[in-house]
Design a protein around this motif. Structure first.
Motif, PDB file in Angstrom:
ATOM      1  N   THR A 171      68.676  70.792  46.886  1.00  0.00           N
ATOM      2  CA  THR A 171      69.264  69.678  47.642  1.00  0.00           C
ATOM      3  C   THR A 171      68.584  69.557  49.002  1.00  0.00           C
ATOM      4  OG1 THR A 171      70.946  71.014  48.767  1.00  0.00           O
ATOM      5  CG2 THR A 171      71.470  70.218  46.534  1.00  0.00           C
ATOM      6  N   ALA A 172      69.035  68.597  49.776  1.00  0.00           N
ATOM      7  CA  ALA A 172      68.481  68.400  51.118  1.00  0.00           C
ATOM      8  C   ALA A 172      68.754  69.608  52.012  1.00  0.00           C
ATOM      9  CB  ALA A 172      69.053  67.132  51.742  1.00  0.00           C
ATOM     10  N   ALA A 173      69.738  70.419  51.646  1.00  0.00           N
ATOM     11  CA  ALA A 173      70.075  71.606  52.438  1.00  0.00           C
ATOM     12  C   ALA A 173      69.222  72.821  52.047  1.00  0.00           C
ATOM     13  CB  ALA A 173      71.556  71.946  52.260  1.00  0.00           C
ATOM     14  N   THR A 174      68.409  72.680  51.001  1.00  0.00           N
ATOM     15  CA  THR A 174      67.570  73.791  50.530  1.00  0.00           C
ATOM     16  C   THR A 174      66.272  73.856  51.324  1.00  0.00           C
ATOM     17  OG1 THR A 174      68.427  73.444  48.284  1.00  0.00           O
ATOM     18  CG2 THR A 174      66.418  74.775  48.506  1.00  0.00           C
ATOM     19  N   THR A 175      65.834  75.063  51.638  1.00  0.00           N
ATOM     20  CA  THR A 175      64.530  75.243  52.274  1.00  0.00           C
ATOM     21  C   THR A 175      63.534  75.678  51.201  1.00  0.00           C
ATOM     22  OG1 THR A 175      65.500  75.880  54.405  1.00  0.00           O
ATOM     23  CG2 THR A 175      63.202  76.502  54.006  1.00  0.00           C
ATOM     24  N   LYS A 186      54.267  67.426  47.886  1.00  0.00           N
ATOM     25  CA  LYS A 186      54.560  65.996  47.750  1.00  0.00           C
ATOM     26  C   LYS A 186      55.574  65.756  46.631  1.00  0.00           C
ATOM     27  CE  LYS A 186      52.371  61.529  46.771  1.00  0.00           C
ATOM     28  NZ  LYS A 186      53.349  61.204  45.703  1.00  0.00           N
ATOM     29  N   ASN A 187      55.382  66.456  45.509  1.00  0.00           N
ATOM     30  CA  ASN A 187      56.278  66.267  44.369  1.00  0.00           C
ATOM     31  C   ASN A 187      57.715  66.656  44.690  1.00  0.00           C
ATOM     32  OD1 ASN A 187      54.145  65.424  42.756  1.00  0.00           O
ATOM     33  ND2 ASN A 187      53.787  67.450  41.880  1.00  0.00           N
ATOM     34  N   ILE A 188      57.898  67.789  45.394  1.00  0.00           N
ATOM     35  CA  ILE A 188      59.259  68.240  45.683  1.00  0.00           C
ATOM     36  C   ILE A 188      59.945  67.283  46.662  1.00  0.00           C
ATOM     37  CG2 ILE A 188      58.777  69.795  47.627  1.00  0.00           C
ATOM     38  CD1 ILE A 188      61.132  70.597  44.705  1.00  0.00           C
ATOM     39  N   ARG A 189      59.181  66.731  47.585  1.00  0.00           N
ATOM     40  CA  ARG A 189      59.752  65.755  48.516  1.00  0.00           C
ATOM     41  C   ARG A 189      60.132  64.457  47.801  1.00  0.00           C
ATOM     42  NH1 ARG A 189      55.520  67.401  53.257  1.00  0.00           N
ATOM     43  NH2 ARG A 189      56.961  68.677  54.516  1.00  0.00           N
ATOM     44  N   PRO A 193      64.679  63.837  48.142  1.00  0.00           N
ATOM     45  CA  PRO A 193      64.513  63.215  49.460  1.00  0.00           C
ATOM     46  C   PRO A 193      65.272  63.983  50.543  1.00  0.00           C
ATOM     47  CG  PRO A 193      64.961  61.553  47.784  1.00  0.00           C
ATOM     48  CD  PRO A 193      65.180  62.887  47.129  1.00  0.00           C
ATOM     49  N   GLY A 194      64.588  64.226  51.653  1.00  0.00           N
ATOM     50  CA  GLY A 194      65.216  64.910  52.776  1.00  0.00           C
ATOM     51  C   GLY A 194      65.156  66.417  52.714  1.00  0.00           C
ATOM     52  N   VAL A 195      64.590  66.995  51.653  1.00  0.00           N
ATOM     53  CA  VAL A 195      64.527  68.446  51.535  1.00  0.00           C
ATOM     54  C   VAL A 195      63.638  69.025  52.632  1.00  0.00           C
ATOM     55  CG1 VAL A 195      62.542  68.460  49.974  1.00  0.00           C
ATOM     56  CG2 VAL A 195      64.176  70.347  49.900  1.00  0.00           C
ATOM     57  N   LYS A 196      64.016  70.206  53.122  1.00  0.00           N
ATOM     58  CA  LYS A 196      63.220  70.870  54.150  1.00  0.00           C
ATOM     59  C   LYS A 196      62.116  71.685  53.476  1.00  0.00           C
ATOM     60  CE  LYS A 196      63.519  74.113  58.043  1.00  0.00           C
ATOM     61  NZ  LYS A 196      64.394  75.024  58.829  1.00  0.00           N
ATOM     62  N   VAL A 197      60.884  71.458  53.902  1.00  0.00           N
ATOM     63  CA  VAL A 197      59.747  72.162  53.300  1.00  0.00           C
ATOM     64  C   VAL A 197      58.964  72.892  54.382  1.00  0.00           C
ATOM     65  CG1 VAL A 197      57.628  71.946  51.950  1.00  0.00           C
ATOM     66  CG2 VAL A 197      59.566  70.420  51.476  1.00  0.00           C
ATOM     67  N   LEU A 198      58.716  74.180  54.161  1.00  0.00           N
ATOM     68  CA  LEU A 198      57.848  74.954  55.040  1.00  0.00           C
ATOM     69  C   LEU A 198      56.524  75.163  54.316  1.00  0.00           C
ATOM     70  CD1 LEU A 198      60.265  77.734  56.420  1.00  0.00           C
ATOM     71  CD2 LEU A 198      59.668  75.524  57.445  1.00  0.00           C
ATOM     72  N   GLU A 199      55.424  74.779  54.965  1.00  0.00           N
ATOM     73  CA  GLU A 199      54.110  74.852  54.322  1.00  0.00           C
ATOM     74  C   GLU A 199      53.268  75.990  54.905  1.00  0.00           C
ATOM     75  OE1 GLU A 199      52.189  70.952  53.654  1.00  0.00           O
ATOM     76  OE2 GLU A 199      53.956  70.111  54.644  1.00  0.00           O
TER      77      GLU A 199
END
Length: 289
Positions: A171-175, A186-189, A193-199
């Motif tokens: 969910t959007a609350a998942t990191t 890109k696919n996970i976003r 929508p709105g998910v937090k992603v650390l690259e």
């Protein structure tokens, strides 16, 4: 006398020219010249471009040269202690060598990366690429692919006991952890929508971050995630893949004879059940039906 001499020389030149032309015409009519035959360099070059003769060249050499990865656990990983490279891609390369040359050891493995593999193939350093390479329309413009030999897809890696059991739990609350510039990010976003992603710069850094608790899940191709899970039994790949990443074996464009030999090998492996054995040996389960 000068005039007669000039006419005499001209006559000799004409006779020589006719003799040369007659000789050339005889070769073409007989079909035994370098272009039409098998013994000349011109014939070999034309055959390779048209996909006929490339396989014969490998047989004459007595060795298949394959580009593989040396840093991808389960698919192609070099043991620093022994110098041996092992994995699913390596076993597939051995099977192809056995099919073409009758000996799985008639094989030379050369290291490739995602960046170097197509240039190395097209400049003739290797005969084919067996290196977790996804078949795409863009790549088809540069190389010819075999049938799919491994069906991968983007998935999720979590610590065992995680409430995340698949993409539906993100969910959007998942990191989510991923690598910079990857299609996986890109696919996970797009999926959430709105998910937090650390690259991170590479997969190992992302995996270390997951183990350090900086995120809830790590995402990339499941084939790569299986390798991470094999490194640490506290982690597992969960859920069904949510993208399609079919891996193919790549050959130079036009080398239809090599493509056919590879596809024949894959067919034999599936029909004999050997493919399932190799898959289970490295991935730890039978391929999905």
């Amino acid at each position: 006398m000068a005039k007669k001499k000039r006419w005499k020389l001209a006559g000799i030149a004409i006779v020589c020219a006719l003799f040369v032309l007659a000789g050339c015409g005889g070769n073409n009519a007989g079909g035994g010249g370098a272009t039409a035959g098998t013994g000349g360099n011109g014939g070999n070059a034309a055959a390779t471009e048209g996909g006929s003769g490339a396989l014969d060249k490998i047989k004459e050499r007595g060795k298949l040269v394959v580009g593989v990865k040396f840093d991808t656990k389960l698919f192609g990983l070099k043991d620093p202690a022994t110098g041996n490279v092992e994995g699913f891609d390596i076993d597939m390369s051995k099977e192809i060598a056995k099919h073409i040359l009758g000996d799985e050891n008639a094989l030379e493995l050369k290291e490739v990366t995602s960046k170097t593999r197509i240039p190395m193939l097209n400049n003739g350093e290797i005969d084919m690429i067996v290196a977790t390479m996804t078949i795409t329309e863009e790549r088809k413009k540069e190389v010819d692919f075999s049938d799919v030999y491994f069906q991968a897809g983007q998935s999720l890696l979590v610590k065992k006991g995680s409430p995340i059991k698949g993409i539906e739990d993100v969910t959007a609350a998942t990191t989510v952890l991923g690598t910079k510039g990857s299609t996986s990010v890109k696919n996970i976003r797009d999926k959430v929508p709105g998910v937090k992603v650390l690259e991170f710069d590479n997969y190992q850094d992302a995996f270390n971050a997951l183990k350090a608790g900086q995120g809830d899940t790590l995402t990339t191709d499941d084939s790569i995630l299986y390798g991470m899970a094999a490194q640490d039994a506290n982690y597992e790949v969960v859920g069904e893949p949510f993208t399609d990443e079919p891996y193919g074996i790549a050959m130079q464009k036009g080398n239809a004879d090599i493509v056919q030999a590879v596809n024949d090998t894959l067919k034999e492996l599936h029909e004999s059940g050997e493919y399932d054995k190799l898959y289970e040996k490295w991935i730890g389960k039978k391929p999905s039906q």
